[in-house]
Design an enzyme around this catalytic site. Sequence first.
Site, PDB file in Angstrom:
ATOM      1  N   GLY A  73      25.797  12.169 -28.400  1.00  8.78           N
ATOM      2  CA  GLY A  73      25.297  12.888 -27.229  1.00  8.78           C
ATOM      3  C   GLY A  73      25.752  12.215 -25.943  1.00  8.78           C
ATOM      4  N   ALA A  74      25.922  10.899 -26.009  1.00  7.93           N
ATOM      5  CA  ALA A  74      26.323  10.163 -24.807  1.00  7.93           C
ATOM      6  C   ALA A  74      27.720  10.595 -24.353  1.00  7.93           C
ATOM      7  CB  ALA A  74      26.272   8.668 -25.073  1.00  7.93           C
TER       8      ALA A  74
ATOM      9  N   GLY B  77       0.844  -1.196   0.000  1.00 10.42           N
ATOM     10  CA  GLY B  77       0.000   0.000   0.000  1.00 10.42           C
ATOM     11  C   GLY B  77       0.875   1.241   0.000  1.00 10.42           C
ATOM     12  N   GLY B  78       0.301   2.309   0.523  1.00  8.82           N
ATOM     13  CA  GLY B  78       1.027   3.584   0.520  1.00  8.82           C
ATOM     14  C   GLY B  78       2.297   3.555   1.335  1.00  8.82           C
TER      15      GLY B  78
HETATM   16  C1  HXC Z   1      -4.258  -4.064  11.519  1.00  2.00           C
HETATM   17  C2  HXC Z   1      -3.112  -5.917  10.851  1.00  2.00           C
HETATM   18  C3  HXC Z   1      -2.922  -5.383   9.565  1.00  2.00           C
HETATM   19  C4  HXC Z   1      -3.458  -4.087   9.319  1.00  2.00           C
HETATM   20  C5  HXC Z   1      -1.962  -7.286   9.629  1.00  2.00           C
HETATM   21  N1  HXC Z   1      -2.505  -7.105  10.841  1.00  2.00           N
HETATM   22  N2  HXC Z   1      -2.211  -6.238   8.821  1.00  2.00           N
HETATM   23  N3  HXC Z   1      -3.759  -5.267  11.804  1.00  2.00           N
HETATM   24  N4  HXC Z   1      -4.113  -3.457  10.319  1.00  2.00           N
HETATM   25  N5  HXC Z   1      -3.263  -3.475   8.145  1.00  2.00           N
HETATM   26  C6  HXC Z   1      -2.411  -7.984  11.982  1.00  2.00           C
HETATM   27  C7  HXC Z   1      -3.196  -9.260  11.823  1.00  2.00           C
HETATM   28  O1  HXC Z   1      -4.528  -9.050  12.218  1.00  2.00           O
HETATM   29  C8  HXC Z   1      -2.461 -10.187  12.770  1.00  2.00           C
HETATM   30  O2  HXC Z   1      -2.837  -9.875  14.077  1.00  2.00           O
HETATM   31  C9  HXC Z   1      -1.025  -9.753  12.619  1.00  2.00           C
HETATM   32  O3  HXC Z   1      -1.066  -8.431  12.103  1.00  2.00           O
HETATM   33  C10 HXC Z   1      -0.248 -10.610  11.658  1.00  2.00           C
HETATM   34  O4  HXC Z   1      -0.972 -10.697  10.443  1.00  2.00           O
HETATM   35  P1  HXC Z   1      -1.249 -12.080   9.698  1.00  2.00           P
HETATM   36  O5  HXC Z   1      -2.268 -11.803   8.671  1.00  2.00           O
HETATM   37  O6  HXC Z   1      -1.543 -13.149  10.718  1.00  2.00           O
HETATM   38  O7  HXC Z   1       0.176 -12.394   9.089  1.00  2.00           O
HETATM   39  P2  HXC Z   1       0.510 -12.995   7.668  1.00  2.00           P
HETATM   40  O8  HXC Z   1      -0.309 -14.214   7.409  1.00  2.00           O
HETATM   41  O9  HXC Z   1       1.990 -13.135   7.625  1.00  2.00           O
HETATM   42  O10 HXC Z   1       0.076 -11.886   6.623  1.00  2.00           O
HETATM   43  C11 HXC Z   1       0.707 -10.607   6.612  1.00  2.00           C
HETATM   44  C12 HXC Z   1      -0.035  -9.654   5.650  1.00  2.00           C
HETATM   45  C13 HXC Z   1      -1.523  -9.647   5.963  1.00  2.00           C
HETATM   46  C14 HXC Z   1       0.173 -10.151   4.220  1.00  2.00           C
HETATM   47  C15 HXC Z   1       0.610  -8.292   5.796  1.00  2.00           C
HETATM   48  O11 HXC Z   1      -1.701  -9.459   7.384  1.00  2.00           O
HETATM   49  C16 HXC Z   1      -2.242  -8.581   5.232  1.00  2.00           C
HETATM   50  O12 HXC Z   1      -2.550  -8.755   4.057  1.00  2.00           O
HETATM   51  N6  HXC Z   1      -2.571  -7.523   5.934  1.00  2.00           N
HETATM   52  C17 HXC Z   1      -3.308  -6.426   5.374  1.00  2.00           C
HETATM   53  C18 HXC Z   1      -2.406  -5.587   4.529  1.00  2.00           C
HETATM   54  C19 HXC Z   1      -3.086  -4.328   4.063  1.00  2.00           C
HETATM   55  O13 HXC Z   1      -3.989  -4.379   3.236  1.00  2.00           O
HETATM   56  N7  HXC Z   1      -2.720  -3.231   4.676  1.00  2.00           N
HETATM   57  C20 HXC Z   1      -3.273  -1.971   4.400  1.00  2.00           C
HETATM   58  C21 HXC Z   1      -2.504  -1.487   3.198  1.00  2.00           C
HETATM   59  S1  HXC Z   1      -3.062   0.090   2.729  1.00  2.00           S
HETATM   60  P3  HXC Z   1      -2.833 -10.939  15.255  1.00  2.00           P
HETATM   61  O14 HXC Z   1      -3.369 -10.193  16.440  1.00  2.00           O
HETATM   62  O15 HXC Z   1      -3.706 -12.063  14.810  1.00  2.00           O
HETATM   63  O16 HXC Z   1      -1.417 -11.362  15.416  1.00  2.00           O
HETATM   64  C22 HXC Z   1      -2.054   1.039   3.536  1.00  2.00           C
HETATM   65  C23 HXC Z   1      -2.387   2.451   3.289  1.00  2.00           C
HETATM   66  C24 HXC Z   1      -1.231   3.312   3.595  1.00  2.00           C
HETATM   67  O17 HXC Z   1      -1.186   0.672   4.194  1.00  2.00           O
HETATM   68  C25 HXC Z   1      -1.479   4.606   2.925  1.00  2.00           C
HETATM   69  C26 HXC Z   1      -0.384   5.549   3.148  1.00  2.00           C
HETATM   70  C27 HXC Z   1      -0.550   6.766   2.330  1.00  2.00           C
END
Ligand code: HXC
Length: 514
Positions: free
Chosen positions: A404-405, A169-170
């Site tokens: 040019g290079a 993501g971001g």
């Molecule tokens: C809150 C999150 C989280 C999130 C993971 N967790 N991502 N909690 N917000 N974005 C938590 C899970 O609930 C879990 O908690 C722990 O972190 C580990 O995650 P798992 O899923 O068990 O691990 P894994 O199987 O290794 O997968 C990792 C992952 C997946 C691929 C990163 O968790 C995932 O897809 N997360 C979402 C990613 C995402 O979409 N993020 C937002 C992106 S947008 P527990 O308590 O069970 O341990 C963004 C916008 C930013 O970031 C913009 C900036 C401008």
Amino acid sequence: MQETVKKFECLRAEARLGGGLERIEAQHARGKLTARECIEVLLDEGSFEELDMFVEHRCNDFGMGKKRIAGDGVVTGYGEINRRKVFVFAQDFTVHGGTLSESNTQKICKVLDMAMRTGVPIIGLNDSGGARIQEGVASLGGYGEIFQRNVMASGVIPQLSAILGPCAGGSVYSPALTDFIMMVEENSYMFVTGPDVVRTVTREEETFESLGGARVHATKSGVAHFAFPNGMVLLTQLRRLLSFLPANNREQPPVVMVGDPPERQEDSLDYLIPDDPLRPYDMMELIDKVVDSHDFMEVHGGFAKNILCGFGRMDGGTVGIVANQPMVLAGCLDIDASVKAARFVRFCDCFNIPLVTLVDVPGFMPGRTQETGGIIRHGAKLLYAYAECTVPKVTVITRKGYGGAYDVMASKHLRGDLNFAWPNAEIAVMGSKGAVEIIFRSEIKKANDPEKMLREKTREYADRFANPFSAAQKGFIDDIIVPSSTRWKIIRGLRMLKNKQMTNPWKKHGNIPL
Ligand code: HXC
């Protein structure tokens, strides 16, 4: 008092466990180190001073009130690498997946601000699920705060990013704003939108690895400057990279004397260039033989291999080396090579690192892909970067400096301080045969023996231009040097240029063709 100290020691011990033993084991099972383990490997033993260990998040939505963990998913502080100060933040995947909250944003911003105030490099170890979804816009705002600081720190202190797990993501844009990105093969990935979103929007079937793995970013997209097999190797190489860099833009790079004689001759270089001008040779051999102790740290080694960029030392001081690589695409400048080298040149200029440019370039890469891809705009980036930079610039043309290079590659016309050429160098608008085919087109057509005429005219043109003398006569080349003496010539030049002073006209900032 004793009781209170004990209480705090207990809290500290608890905080050090992050998300707990089970999650630490899960982290290890994935082949990853925890945030604290990474910091231990990265920093000199016993040098880490942790800050904000007791910070907790302030969110009560979605049951988060019952899930407060000291430190809140990021370990921050300062320490030393080879006895030089650094600031560091390391996202702790065992705590809410290392996600960014309002509280841990403040921790990251605190070390970024302190690094800026004290003129010390900042290292970010990224391993995070991105924005903490339960905190909504607070987390997005957090990213914005970090981005703003990354931009303000750009060119002031070195900012280094390691990607040791997810970075999606971001959140990818904070590392992208820093100077160097290092990734771990098969255990880290970076993408703006993941495979599920991609499938929905474009119907493409992709995996984490194919969209944003280390290999993709280190070879195709150019997002990553380095890819390493595991976290341990990455952290060791991060220490090495830092050893070449000054702490900030007001410092000179560190001097590390390794006992390699500056006047060392390399006789084998007199035979490096093949007799046949169309045969390639490995420019890496020249780099290897001129830098101190053959120690060269290549940057972006897997990307745009037709140009080589990296750090070495000469006479103990850091130099940034940019070199055409005749082994790949004959060393032509294409879009990727131009962008890669431009960014490297600008980094060196930001941090007072002299540039050594080794030139063997037949020109810009021809073709529709390059033209429609914007080689004009991207090639201009390298031109701009060399033209604006004010650090000492020493250039050696080993064979071809065409078209040019020739101008682009730190020529005299772009304020090259010392421009050398090897005796067989050819500095011309283009290769002799191509030139003759253009200027004598009608004569050759009419000739009784066109082949003979082409041969003769080509020889004539080559005698006139396929050598460094006409450029040397005009002062565009300062000296024609024997290849075996290249190291000593460059070092003497760098010594002479040590106190070079040059500033560009005042401006808010230039308008590089992005
Ligand atoms: C809150 C999150 C989280 C999130 C993971 N967790 N991502 N909690 N917000 N974005 C938590 C899970 O609930 C879990 O908690 C722990 O972190 C580990 O995650 P798992 O899923 O068990 O691990 P894994 O199987 O290794 O997968 C990792 C992952 C997946 C691929 C990163 O968790 C995932 O897809 N997360 C979402 C990613 C995402 O979409 N993020 C937002 C992106 S947008 P527990 O308590 O069970 O341990 C963004 C916008 C930013 O970031 C913009 C900036 C401008």
